[in-house]
Each structure stands twice: as C-alpha cells, then as structure tokens.
Write a protein that holds these residues in place. Structure first.
Motif, PDB file in Angstrom:
ATOM      1  N   SER A   1       0.844  -1.192   0.000  1.00 28.67           N
ATOM      2  CA  SER A   1       0.000   0.000   0.000  1.00 28.67           C
ATOM      3  C   SER A   1       0.878   1.239   0.000  1.00 28.67           C
ATOM      4  O   SER A   1       1.906   1.279   0.679  1.00 28.67           O
ATOM      5  CB  SER A   1      -0.925   0.010   1.224  1.00 28.67           C
ATOM      6  N   ALA A   2       0.462   2.264  -0.766  1.00 30.79           N
ATOM      7  CA  ALA A   2       1.224   3.503  -0.816  1.00 30.79           C
ATOM      8  C   ALA A   2       0.972   4.366   0.405  1.00 30.79           C
ATOM      9  O   ALA A   2       1.677   5.344   0.633  1.00 30.79           O
ATOM     10  CB  ALA A   2       0.868   4.287  -2.086  1.00 30.79           C
ATOM     11  N   ARG A   3      -0.038   4.032   1.188  1.00 31.09           N
ATOM     12  CA  ARG A   3      -0.345   4.833   2.380  1.00 31.09           C
ATOM     13  C   ARG A   3      -0.470   3.918   3.591  1.00 31.09           C
ATOM     14  O   ARG A   3      -0.865   2.766   3.487  1.00 31.09           O
ATOM     15  CB  ARG A   3      -1.648   5.610   2.184  1.00 31.09           C
TER      16      ARG A   3
ATOM     17  N   HIS B   1       3.972  -4.344  10.095  1.00 26.19           N
ATOM     18  CA  HIS B   1       4.187  -3.481   8.939  1.00 26.19           C
ATOM     19  C   HIS B   1       5.657  -3.463   8.535  1.00 26.19           C
ATOM     20  O   HIS B   1       6.539  -3.322   9.384  1.00 26.19           O
ATOM     21  CB  HIS B   1       3.724  -2.059   9.269  1.00 26.19           C
ATOM     22  N   PHE B   2       5.909  -3.625   7.239  1.00 27.14           N
ATOM     23  CA  PHE B   2       7.260  -3.481   6.690  1.00 27.14           C
ATOM     24  C   PHE B   2       7.353  -2.128   6.000  1.00 27.14           C
ATOM     25  O   PHE B   2       6.552  -1.820   5.118  1.00 27.14           O
ATOM     26  CB  PHE B   2       7.570  -4.582   5.667  1.00 27.14           C
ATOM     27  N   CYS B   3       8.353  -1.337   6.383  1.00 27.23           N
ATOM     28  CA  CYS B   3       8.590  -0.074   5.691  1.00 27.23           C
ATOM     29  C   CYS B   3       9.898  -0.102   4.905  1.00 27.23           C
ATOM     30  O   CYS B   3      10.248   0.872   4.243  1.00 27.23           O
ATOM     31  CB  CYS B   3       8.571   1.102   6.659  1.00 27.23           C
ATOM     32  N   GLU B   4      10.611  -1.214   4.979  1.00 30.39           N
ATOM     33  CA  GLU B   4      11.841  -1.402   4.216  1.00 30.39           C
ATOM     34  C   GLU B   4      11.715  -2.683   3.400  1.00 30.39           C
ATOM     35  O   GLU B   4      11.454  -3.754   3.959  1.00 30.39           O
ATOM     36  CB  GLU B   4      13.057  -1.486   5.138  1.00 30.39           C
TER      37      GLU B   4
ATOM     38  N   THR C   1       4.864  -0.833   2.885  1.00 37.11           N
ATOM     39  CA  THR C   1       4.903   0.442   2.182  1.00 37.11           C
ATOM     40  C   THR C   1       6.315   0.638   1.646  1.00 37.11           C
ATOM     41  O   THR C   1       7.284   0.599   2.414  1.00 37.11           O
ATOM     42  CB  THR C   1       4.539   1.606   3.119  1.00 37.11           C
ATOM     43  N   LEU C   2       6.442   0.837   0.354  1.00 39.70           N
ATOM     44  CA  LEU C   2       7.758   1.036  -0.246  1.00 39.70           C
ATOM     45  C   LEU C   2       8.179   2.493  -0.071  1.00 39.70           C
ATOM     46  O   LEU C   2       7.402   3.406  -0.350  1.00 39.70           O
ATOM     47  CB  LEU C   2       7.725   0.681  -1.731  1.00 39.70           C
ATOM     48  N   PRO C   3       9.387   2.750   0.400  1.00 36.35           N
ATOM     49  CA  PRO C   3       9.842   4.134   0.594  1.00 36.35           C
ATOM     50  C   PRO C   3       9.962   4.861  -0.740  1.00 36.35           C
ATOM     51  O   PRO C   3      10.420   4.298  -1.734  1.00 36.35           O
ATOM     52  CB  PRO C   3      11.203   3.960   1.272  1.00 36.35           C
ATOM     53  N   ALA C   4       9.513   6.114  -0.750  1.00 36.15           N
ATOM     54  CA  ALA C   4       9.566   6.937  -1.956  1.00 36.15           C
ATOM     55  C   ALA C   4       9.537   8.395  -1.551  1.00 36.15           C
ATOM     56  O   ALA C   4       9.322   8.726  -0.377  1.00 36.15           O
ATOM     57  CB  ALA C   4       8.391   6.608  -2.885  1.00 36.15           C
TER      58      ALA C   4
ATOM     59  N   GLN D   1       8.477  -4.779  -9.542  1.00 33.88           N
ATOM     60  CA  GLN D   1       9.901  -4.909  -9.844  1.00 33.88           C
ATOM     61  C   GLN D   1      10.769  -4.677  -8.617  1.00 33.88           C
ATOM     62  O   GLN D   1      11.717  -5.429  -8.353  1.00 33.88           O
ATOM     63  CB  GLN D   1      10.289  -3.905 -10.936  1.00 33.88           C
ATOM     64  N   VAL D   2      10.444  -3.642  -7.838  1.00 31.71           N
ATOM     65  CA  VAL D   2      11.220  -3.349  -6.625  1.00 31.71           C
ATOM     66  C   VAL D   2      11.187  -4.543  -5.671  1.00 31.71           C
ATOM     67  O   VAL D   2      12.223  -4.985  -5.157  1.00 31.71           O
ATOM     68  CB  VAL D   2      10.687  -2.081  -5.928  1.00 31.71           C
ATOM     69  N   CYS D   3       9.993  -5.063  -5.429  1.00 32.54           N
ATOM     70  CA  CYS D   3       9.852  -6.189  -4.498  1.00 32.54           C
ATOM     71  C   CYS D   3      10.532  -7.439  -5.029  1.00 32.54           C
ATOM     72  O   CYS D   3      11.211  -8.164  -4.279  1.00 32.54           O
ATOM     73  CB  CYS D   3       8.375  -6.457  -4.232  1.00 32.54           C
ATOM     74  N   ALA D   4      10.357  -7.706  -6.331  1.00 29.83           N
ATOM     75  CA  ALA D   4      10.974  -8.892  -6.928  1.00 29.83           C
ATOM     76  C   ALA D   4      12.494  -8.814  -6.853  1.00 29.83           C
ATOM     77  O   ALA D   4      13.171  -9.816  -6.598  1.00 29.83           O
ATOM     78  CB  ALA D   4      10.513  -9.046  -8.375  1.00 29.83           C
ATOM     79  N   HIS D   5      13.043  -7.626  -7.076  1.00 34.24           N
ATOM     80  CA  HIS D   5      14.498  -7.457  -6.999  1.00 34.24           C
ATOM     81  C   HIS D   5      15.008  -7.725  -5.590  1.00 34.24           C
ATOM     82  O   HIS D   5      16.056  -8.372  -5.404  1.00 34.24           O
ATOM     83  CB  HIS D   5      14.877  -6.043  -7.435  1.00 34.24           C
TER      84      HIS D   5
END
Length: 248
Positions: free
Chosen positions: A80-82, A90-93, A134-137, A151-155
């Motif tokens: 989720s973006a939020r 919760h994972f933030c990294e 949540t992916l950091p951005a 792609q980010v998660c798969a990498h």
C-alpha cells in the motif's frame, strides 16, 4: 524458494500493467502470477508488454476473490502507498520484507498482494493479509506504478536468494511448515467471532474491537498446533457442560 512466492494483482485495470508485472517477475526468477478479477485478460496489450515473459502470463491463475488467491499461503504481504490505521505488522523497508518472505517461502507458499492502479487495496483486502508493506519513496509523490512496485519487491527477493550460495546450486531440503495457511487462520478468526457473539460479547465498531482481536492473533503467529488448541478451546466454550444427575 522462489517457486513458493506468488505475486497477486487485484482487479488490474490496464492489461499492459499485467504484462509489465510478468516481465518484472521473470527477470527476478519469479513465475507464479495470480490475477484477482482482472478487467481484461488475456489481452494482446498484456502479451506485448510481457516482452518474452509470455510463459508467466500463460501459466497465470485467474480467480474471483483475494481469499481464493491467498488461501494456501502462510504469509500474505499487502502493498500500500499509504499507511492504514490497522494494527497489523508493517514493513517499511523492502529488504526486511524480503528476508521475511524468503524465510517463510522455504517451506510453504507466500503471497505479495498489489492493488488497483487508481486506489490500491481496500481496507477489507488489507484485512486478508498478515502484514502490510509500504515502499519508501519521495514524500511529495510516493506512488509507484504497479509494475514498478512489483519490480522493486521482486528485486529485493532475488537479492536475498542470490546472496545465499546454497540456493544457486541445489534446492533446499524440504521442510514442513508449522505455520497455518491463511485459509486456516481465517477459519479460526470466524470461529472466534461466532463464539464471542454467542457468548454475548459486545463488539464496539467505533473501537474496532474484533479487528484489533484479529490483528492480535495475526501478530502472535500461532503454529498449526497452537491454532488447533485455540479452536478446541473455543469449541469447549460453546459446548454445554454435563454436570451429571442432580442430588436434589
């Protein structure tokens, strides 16, 4: 372990994003794609954007509900973006998420769930998950394209796999997972709800009482044996006691 990881896309609107996600998966060794009620699939745009990952599309499983998609998984990560006001782990990294996923995937299926392009996952769908992510951005525009998020998660997952030399030369020895599947966990939570209702437990929607109880058991991560024990306890509460013949 990579073969135990499922990428789940919920109600994807643009078929091109399905193809791009398939390509992102294949470049990182992932092959199990599940589509929950996609708007259009199969579709020529998806095939074109897959750019050589058509085998991932051809083997994709299409289901009607998220419950059906993740029922056999022992861990379900909802992207989720939020941040949601939900008491779930919760994972933030992304690297921390990847370490967790790869550990669980050594013995059982695990799912990463991505929502719709326009508004992501609903709160009800997040509640089908065991974890949030949540992916950091950049804070002024923290929204990744669907395929970019995949792609980010798969990498990150592939990086964890690649850094373990044993994975590159031999498959890990089969290990029986002690974790319950999401289907088993949800069955327990429904059993809990019914038992509490029958006992006259007062649910306070504004306090999200049942939601917090659910999150408590999800965070506790009970084993299959512990979950069976808890269900036996609930059944005992629901069974009238036989006190024997009266002495009066």
């Amino acid at each position: 372990m990579l073969s135990n990881i499922q990428i789940v896309l919920v109600q994807t609107f643009h078929p091109g994003n399905i193809g791009a996600a398939a390509r992102a998966m294949k470049t990182m060794g992932l092959s199990r794609l599940i589509l929950v009620a996609p708007r259009r699939f199969p579709d020529d745009e998806a095939t074109a954007m897959a750019a050589g990952a058509t085998d991932v599309l051809e083997n994709a499983r299409v289901v009607d509900t998220l419950d059906e998609a993740v029922g056999e998984c022992v861990s379900v990560i909802g992207a989720s973006a939020r941040l949601r006001n939900m008491p779930l782990p919760h994972f933030c990294e992304p690297d921390e998420m990847a370490e967790h996923v790869m550990t669980q995937a050594a013995s059982a299926p695990v799912a990463l769930v991505f929502g719709r392009e326009r508004f992501g996952l609903t709160n009800e769908e997040i509640q089908c998950c065991t974890h949030q992510m949540t992916l950091p951005a950049a804070p002024d525009y923290p929204i990744l394209n669907l395929a970019q998020a995949v792609q980010v998660c798969a990498h990150e997952l592939f990086t964890v796999w690649r850094k373990n030399p044993e994975n590159q030369y031999s498959a890990p020895a089969p290990v029986q997972s002690t974790r319950p599947t999401q289907q088993q966990l949800q069955a327990f939570l429904q059993h809990l709800d019914h038992t509490l209702e029958d006992a006259g437990f007062h649910n306070q929607p504004h306090s999200r009482t049942l939601e917090r109880l659910h999150a408590f058991y999800i965070r506790a991560q009970p084993s299959k044996k512990e979950l069976s024990l808890l269900r036996g306890m609930l059944s005992a509460f629901s069974t009238p006691r036989d006190n024997g013949p009266s002495n009066k």
